[in-house]
Motif scaffolding. Structure first.
Motif, PDB file in Angstrom:
ATOM      1  N   THR A  55      -3.412   2.115   1.384  1.00 54.06           N
ATOM      2  CA  THR A  55      -2.842   1.180   2.344  1.00 54.06           C
ATOM      3  C   THR A  55      -3.952   0.555   3.186  1.00 54.06           C
ATOM      4  O   THR A  55      -4.748   1.281   3.808  1.00 54.06           O
ATOM      5  CB  THR A  55      -1.848   1.880   3.288  1.00 54.06           C
ATOM      6  OG1 THR A  55      -0.819   2.501   2.532  1.00 54.06           O
ATOM      7  CG2 THR A  55      -1.223   0.866   4.245  1.00 54.06           C
ATOM      8  N   ALA A  56      -3.992  -0.761   3.177  1.00 52.20           N
ATOM      9  CA  ALA A  56      -4.945  -1.486   4.015  1.00 52.20           C
ATOM     10  C   ALA A  56      -4.273  -1.855   5.332  1.00 52.20           C
ATOM     11  O   ALA A  56      -3.097  -2.223   5.359  1.00 52.20           O
ATOM     12  CB  ALA A  56      -5.420  -2.746   3.300  1.00 52.20           C
TER      13      ALA A  56
ATOM     14  N   PRO B 146      -3.728   0.097  -9.986  1.00 57.94           N
ATOM     15  CA  PRO B 146      -3.968   1.544  -9.991  1.00 57.94           C
ATOM     16  C   PRO B 146      -3.853   2.222  -8.623  1.00 57.94           C
ATOM     17  O   PRO B 146      -3.725   3.445  -8.549  1.00 57.94           O
ATOM     18  CB  PRO B 146      -5.390   1.668 -10.535  1.00 57.94           C
ATOM     19  CG  PRO B 146      -5.579   0.453 -11.361  1.00 57.94           C
ATOM     20  CD  PRO B 146      -4.851  -0.630 -10.622  1.00 57.94           C
ATOM     21  N   VAL B 147      -3.914   1.461  -7.537  1.00 58.49           N
ATOM     22  CA  VAL B 147      -3.871   2.085  -6.214  1.00 58.49           C
ATOM     23  C   VAL B 147      -2.573   1.800  -5.476  1.00 58.49           C
ATOM     24  O   VAL B 147      -2.354   2.328  -4.379  1.00 58.49           O
ATOM     25  CB  VAL B 147      -5.066   1.645  -5.335  1.00 58.49           C
ATOM     26  CG1 VAL B 147      -6.380   1.837  -6.085  1.00 58.49           C
ATOM     27  CG2 VAL B 147      -4.928   0.219  -4.850  1.00 58.49           C
ATOM     28  N   LYS B 148      -1.714   0.982  -6.041  1.00 52.99           N
ATOM     29  CA  LYS B 148      -0.451   0.653  -5.371  1.00 52.99           C
ATOM     30  C   LYS B 148       0.367   1.923  -5.147  1.00 52.99           C
ATOM     31  O   LYS B 148       0.500   2.756  -6.033  1.00 52.99           O
ATOM     32  CB  LYS B 148       0.343  -0.352  -6.208  1.00 52.99           C
ATOM     33  CG  LYS B 148      -0.217  -1.757  -6.172  1.00 52.99           C
ATOM     34  CD  LYS B 148       0.621  -2.715  -7.004  1.00 52.99           C
ATOM     35  CE  LYS B 148       0.069  -4.133  -6.927  1.00 52.99           C
ATOM     36  NZ  LYS B 148       0.826  -5.075  -7.788  1.00 52.99           N
ATOM     37  N   GLY B 149       0.884   2.037  -3.930  1.00 49.79           N
ATOM     38  CA  GLY B 149       1.662   3.215  -3.572  1.00 49.79           C
ATOM     39  C   GLY B 149       0.830   4.369  -3.074  1.00 49.79           C
ATOM     40  O   GLY B 149       1.381   5.337  -2.538  1.00 49.79           O
ATOM     41  N   ARG B 150      -0.484   4.299  -3.240  1.00 48.41           N
ATOM     42  CA  ARG B 150      -1.366   5.379  -2.772  1.00 48.41           C
ATOM     43  C   ARG B 150      -2.316   4.910  -1.663  1.00 48.41           C
ATOM     44  O   ARG B 150      -2.629   5.676  -0.762  1.00 48.41           O
ATOM     45  CB  ARG B 150      -2.197   5.925  -3.934  1.00 48.41           C
ATOM     46  CG  ARG B 150      -1.377   6.502  -5.071  1.00 48.41           C
ATOM     47  CD  ARG B 150      -2.266   7.217  -6.079  1.00 48.41           C
ATOM     48  NE  ARG B 150      -3.219   6.313  -6.718  1.00 48.41           N
ATOM     49  CZ  ARG B 150      -4.536   6.477  -6.664  1.00 48.41           C
ATOM     50  NH1 ARG B 150      -5.073   7.503  -5.999  1.00 48.41           N
ATOM     51  NH2 ARG B 150      -5.340   5.622  -7.296  1.00 48.41           N
TER      52      ARG B 150
ATOM     53  N   ALA C 230      -8.326  -3.790  -2.651  1.00 50.56           N
ATOM     54  CA  ALA C 230      -7.279  -4.174  -1.709  1.00 50.56           C
ATOM     55  C   ALA C 230      -7.820  -5.206  -0.736  1.00 50.56           C
ATOM     56  O   ALA C 230      -9.033  -5.263  -0.493  1.00 50.56           O
ATOM     57  CB  ALA C 230      -6.778  -2.959  -0.939  1.00 50.56           C
ATOM     58  N   ARG C 231      -6.916  -6.001  -0.172  1.00 53.03           N
ATOM     59  CA  ARG C 231      -7.312  -6.935   0.867  1.00 53.03           C
ATOM     60  C   ARG C 231      -6.166  -7.131   1.847  1.00 53.03           C
ATOM     61  O   ARG C 231      -4.994  -6.887   1.503  1.00 53.03           O
ATOM     62  CB  ARG C 231      -7.736  -8.284   0.279  1.00 53.03           C
ATOM     63  CG  ARG C 231      -6.590  -9.093  -0.329  1.00 53.03           C
ATOM     64  CD  ARG C 231      -7.050 -10.480  -0.752  1.00 53.03           C
ATOM     65  NE  ARG C 231      -5.927 -11.288  -1.240  1.00 53.03           N
ATOM     66  CZ  ARG C 231      -6.002 -12.574  -1.534  1.00 53.03           C
ATOM     67  NH1 ARG C 231      -7.150 -13.231  -1.406  1.00 53.03           N
ATOM     68  NH2 ARG C 231      -4.948 -13.226  -1.962  1.00 53.03           N
ATOM     69  N   ILE C 232      -6.518  -7.561   3.059  1.00 54.83           N
ATOM     70  CA  ILE C 232      -5.535  -7.808   4.098  1.00 54.83           C
ATOM     71  C   ILE C 232      -5.929  -9.072   4.844  1.00 54.83           C
ATOM     72  O   ILE C 232      -7.117  -9.318   5.084  1.00 54.83           O
ATOM     73  CB  ILE C 232      -5.416  -6.592   5.052  1.00 54.83           C
ATOM     74  CG1 ILE C 232      -4.303  -6.809   6.064  1.00 54.83           C
ATOM     75  CG2 ILE C 232      -6.749  -6.300   5.743  1.00 54.83           C
ATOM     76  CD1 ILE C 232      -3.916  -5.536   6.819  1.00 54.83           C
TER      77      ILE C 232
ATOM     78  N   GLY D  92     -11.340  -6.916   2.894  1.00 52.43           N
ATOM     79  CA  GLY D  92     -10.854  -5.747   2.181  1.00 52.43           C
ATOM     80  C   GLY D  92     -11.929  -5.012   1.454  1.00 52.43           C
ATOM     81  O   GLY D  92     -13.071  -4.924   1.914  1.00 52.43           O
ATOM     82  N   TRP D  93     -11.576  -4.501   0.268  1.00 48.63           N
ATOM     83  CA  TRP D  93     -12.402  -3.535  -0.408  1.00 48.63           C
ATOM     84  C   TRP D  93     -12.513  -3.782  -1.910  1.00 48.63           C
ATOM     85  O   TRP D  93     -11.531  -4.147  -2.553  1.00 48.63           O
ATOM     86  CB  TRP D  93     -11.822  -2.130  -0.199  1.00 48.63           C
ATOM     87  CG  TRP D  93     -11.638  -1.814   1.250  1.00 48.63           C
ATOM     88  CD1 TRP D  93     -10.555  -2.097   2.026  1.00 48.63           C
ATOM     89  CD2 TRP D  93     -12.576  -1.167   2.117  1.00 48.63           C
ATOM     90  NE1 TRP D  93     -10.755  -1.664   3.312  1.00 48.63           N
ATOM     91  CE2 TRP D  93     -12.000  -1.092   3.400  1.00 48.63           C
ATOM     92  CE3 TRP D  93     -13.858  -0.628   1.931  1.00 48.63           C
ATOM     93  CZ2 TRP D  93     -12.640  -0.510   4.483  1.00 48.63           C
ATOM     94  CZ3 TRP D  93     -14.496  -0.055   3.006  1.00 48.63           C
ATOM     95  CH2 TRP D  93     -13.899   0.004   4.265  1.00 48.63           C
TER      96      TRP D  93
END
Length: 122
Positions: free
Chosen positions: A69-70, A63-67, A49-51, A35-36
């Motif tokens: 996407t990984a 702060p990035v949830k909902g905006r 974020a990670r996947i 991820g990042w």
């Protein structure tokens, strides 16, 4: 050893979208999370974020949830970060990383990409 090559950064306006890509090569395990992270001037590097390669399970910083996407393309060993509704505070150097783990609330990674600049202007 793992090599990570990022692309997709740039200059955008607030509210715009941008997609980052990160291609991985080398010794990667399906159980790994990739991820990042990002680092803004004067700030410490922070998890974004990670996947998980095998299941596609994702985690995001609040702060990035909902905006953001990984996603991943296992055939290409590539992960993506789709960033929508970008804000001024998203301006940072974004680093791809693997494997990403969390120990007692601290996010860590072993291998890092070279970083790509994302600048959001008003």
């Amino acid at each position: 050893q793992v090599q990570l090559v990022e692309s997709g950064g740039g200059l955008v306006q607030a509210g715009d979208s941008l997609r980052l890509s990160c291609a991985a090569s080398g010794r990667i395990f399906s159980s790994d999370y990739m991820g990042w992270f990002r680092q803004a001037p004067g700030n410490e590097r922070e998890f974004v974020a990670r996947i998980k390669w095998s299941t596609g399970s994702t985690d995001y910083t609040d702060p990035v949830k909902g905006r953001f996407t990984a996603s991943r393309d296992n055939a290409k060993n590539t992960v993506y970060l789709q960033m929508n509704s970008l804000k001024l505070e998203d301006t940072a150097v974004y680093y791809c990383a693997i494997p990403i783990s969390n120990y007692d609330g601290a996010w860590t990674a072993e291998y890092w990409g070279q970083g790509t600049q994302v600048t959001v202007s008003s």
